[in-house]
Design a protein around this motif. Structure first.
Motif, PDB file in Angstrom:
ATOM      1  N   MET A  16       0.847  -1.188   0.000  1.00 46.39           N
ATOM      2  CA  MET A  16       0.000   0.000   0.000  1.00 46.39           C
ATOM      3  C   MET A  16       0.883   1.239   0.000  1.00 46.39           C
ATOM      4  O   MET A  16       1.890   1.302   0.718  1.00 46.39           O
ATOM      5  N   ILE A  17       0.514   2.233  -0.832  1.00 46.09           N
ATOM      6  CA  ILE A  17       1.203   3.523  -0.845  1.00 46.09           C
ATOM      7  C   ILE A  17       0.176   4.612  -0.574  1.00 46.09           C
ATOM      8  O   ILE A  17      -0.850   4.704  -1.257  1.00 46.09           O
ATOM      9  N   ILE A  18       0.467   5.413   0.436  1.00 47.19           N
ATOM     10  CA  ILE A  18      -0.372   6.560   0.754  1.00 47.19           C
ATOM     11  C   ILE A  18       0.424   7.821   0.433  1.00 47.19           C
ATOM     12  O   ILE A  18       1.493   8.049   1.005  1.00 47.19           O
ATOM     13  N   GLN A  19      -0.079   8.593  -0.498  1.00 48.82           N
ATOM     14  CA  GLN A  19       0.561   9.862  -0.841  1.00 48.82           C
ATOM     15  C   GLN A  19      -0.067  10.961   0.014  1.00 48.82           C
ATOM     16  O   GLN A  19      -1.289  11.139   0.024  1.00 48.82           O
ATOM     17  N   LEU A  20       0.768  11.677   0.745  1.00 50.95           N
ATOM     18  CA  LEU A  20       0.288  12.669   1.699  1.00 50.95           C
ATOM     19  C   LEU A  20       0.179  14.046   1.062  1.00 50.95           C
ATOM     20  O   LEU A  20       0.964  14.397   0.166  1.00 50.95           O
ATOM     21  N   LYS A  21      -0.774  14.826   1.530  1.00 55.62           N
ATOM     22  CA  LYS A  21      -0.873  16.219   1.085  1.00 55.62           C
ATOM     23  C   LYS A  21       0.277  17.026   1.694  1.00 55.62           C
ATOM     24  O   LYS A  21       0.777  16.714   2.770  1.00 55.62           O
ATOM     25  N   GLN A  22       0.657  18.079   0.988  1.00 56.16           N
ATOM     26  CA  GLN A  22       1.781  18.887   1.456  1.00 56.16           C
ATOM     27  C   GLN A  22       1.472  19.581   2.775  1.00 56.16           C
ATOM     28  O   GLN A  22       2.370  19.834   3.579  1.00 56.16           O
ATOM     29  N   ASP A  23       0.188  19.876   3.011  1.00 57.38           N
ATOM     30  CA  ASP A  23      -0.175  20.624   4.212  1.00 57.38           C
ATOM     31  C   ASP A  23      -0.674  19.733   5.346  1.00 57.38           C
ATOM     32  O   ASP A  23      -1.280  20.211   6.304  1.00 57.38           O
ATOM     33  N   ILE A  24      -0.394  18.427   5.280  1.00 55.21           N
ATOM     34  CA  ILE A  24      -0.831  17.537   6.346  1.00 55.21           C
ATOM     35  C   ILE A  24      -0.145  17.932   7.660  1.00 55.21           C
ATOM     36  O   ILE A  24       1.031  18.285   7.694  1.00 55.21           O
ATOM     37  N   THR A  25      -0.906  17.887   8.751  1.00 60.01           N
ATOM     38  CA  THR A  25      -0.339  18.230  10.051  1.00 60.01           C
ATOM     39  C   THR A  25       0.263  16.976  10.701  1.00 60.01           C
ATOM     40  O   THR A  25      -0.059  15.841  10.304  1.00 60.01           O
ATOM     41  N   GLU A  26       1.109  17.165  11.695  1.00 58.50           N
ATOM     42  CA  GLU A  26       1.724  16.042  12.378  1.00 58.50           C
ATOM     43  C   GLU A  26       0.667  15.205  13.096  1.00 58.50           C
ATOM     44  O   GLU A  26       0.755  13.975  13.139  1.00 58.50           O
ATOM     45  N   SER A  27      -0.336  15.879  13.658  1.00 54.46           N
ATOM     46  CA  SER A  27      -1.387  15.133  14.356  1.00 54.46           C
ATOM     47  C   SER A  27      -2.200  14.289  13.382  1.00 54.46           C
ATOM     48  O   SER A  27      -2.586  13.154  13.693  1.00 54.46           O
TER      49      SER A  27
END
Length: 339
Positions: A1-12
């Motif tokens: 599985m690959i999850i691509q994260l948004k650039q503005d994702i927060t640490e929480s």
């Protein structure tokens, strides 16, 4: 599985996401590259990806069954384009030509090769300054001083440099002077080297191992990508078989297979692939028609006097003819693609 994260994702948000994926039974590895942030999940339990995909901070999510995840085409359908600057690319739908000697020998040789490349509108030069040789008595390159000299002359001419890195300690000292690090066939499974190349922001061309499989080549690329470097190029350079009529067996089957399995560009090395000067042009053109994104071959003013690999090296007249034939054959390939 690959999850691509948004650039503005927060640490929480990221922590919450990782916790939920772990709870499903997947081990998460975070990968940060020049181009994006990813979570690679390894596990076997089936689940509805919509369960994860609805969480905040996710750009995209894919199930990838291949052992190699990040270099797989199953999550990234758009081919990767390698931008070397100054309008020079290695990418799908184009034909990169890289030419030069096996070994960098002298300032005079560099100047003559660069002049030849410019005459033929070839914008990338190959050459070795650190040479892995079967015999300890053979010429083993000019080292970092040769690279610095080559860099100065190539930069003035607008030529990009492709050269082999053999060990971890060379990466940093070579960094200011190379455009593409080449991982040679003997180092394709030097995992310490691959890990460290994952930390640099320069293109890396990985040659197929001497007896390596296609999957092993892709796994080598996965090492570099997972280390943080997406600027990857795959190179088919022939494999060792029981055949002795040629130096290696150029496996052109690998080109369409790699293009189908991976989003990375694929180039062909016919010089090492067959190892016989007279047959290099035919194999180069076969590589073009097989779907390669580029050809890398060896040329020298007088191959018979080359310090290494003269038997598979084209002279300048042969190189000029081949460069023209490569472009004509590529145009023909594009015509066929339209039918």
């Amino acid at each position: 599985m690959i999850i691509q994260l948004k650039q503005d994702i927060t640490e929480s948000q990221k922590d919450s996401l990782i916790a939920e994926v772990n709870q499903i039974g997947y081990k998460i590895t975070e990968v940060k590259t020049q181009l994006g942030d990813y979570l690679v999940g390894i596990g076997k339990k089936d689940f509805d990806i919509r369960q994860i995909g609805k969480k905040e901070g996710i750009e995209d999510i894919h199930i990838v069954s291949d052992e190699y995840k990040l270099v797989s085409k199953k999550w990234k359908a758009k081919p990767t384009s390698i931008d070397l600057g100054n309008g020079i690319f290695i990418k799908d739908g184009d034909m990169a030509v890289i030419a030069g000697p096996c070994s960098i020998e002298s300032e005079d040789q560099i100047r003559k090769v660069i002049a030849h490349l410019k005459e033929n509108n070839i914008k990338m030069m190959r050459g070795g300054v650190f040479k892995p040789r079967s015999s300890p008595y053979a010429f083993r390159g000019l080292g970092i001083d040769g690279l610095k000299l080559w860099y100065d002359l190539a930069k003035e001419a607008g030529i990009k440099i492709v050269t082999e890195v053999m060990q971890v300690s060379q990466i940093e000292e070579m960094y200011p002077y190379v455009d593409i690090y080449q991982v040679g066939a003997r180092n394709t499974q030097n995992f310490n080297l691959l890990d460290e190349l994952g930390k640099v922001d320069k293109a890396v061309m990985i040659k197929r191992g001497i007896s390596g499989t296609i999957e092993e080549l892709l796994q080598s690329a996965e090492y570099v990508f997972s280390g943080g470097n997406e600027k990857l190029i795959l190179c088919e350079r022939g494999i060792r078989t029981y055949e002795r009529a040629s130096r290696n067996t150029l496996d052109l089957n690998a080109v369409p297979i790699l293009k189908a399995k991976s989003h990375l560009p694929v180039i062909v090395d016919p010089s090492h692939g067959i190892g016989i000067r007279a047959y290099v042009p035919q194999m180069a053109l076969s590589g073009v028609m097989s779907g390669a994104d580029g050809i890398i071959y060896e040329t020298h003013e007088i191959p018979e006097k080359a310090y290494s690999d003269g038997q598979q090296t084209l002279d300048f007249a042969q190189s000029s003819l081949l460069a023209e034939q490569i472009r004509k054959t590529f145009a023909l390939r594009k015509t066929f693609a339209l039918l």
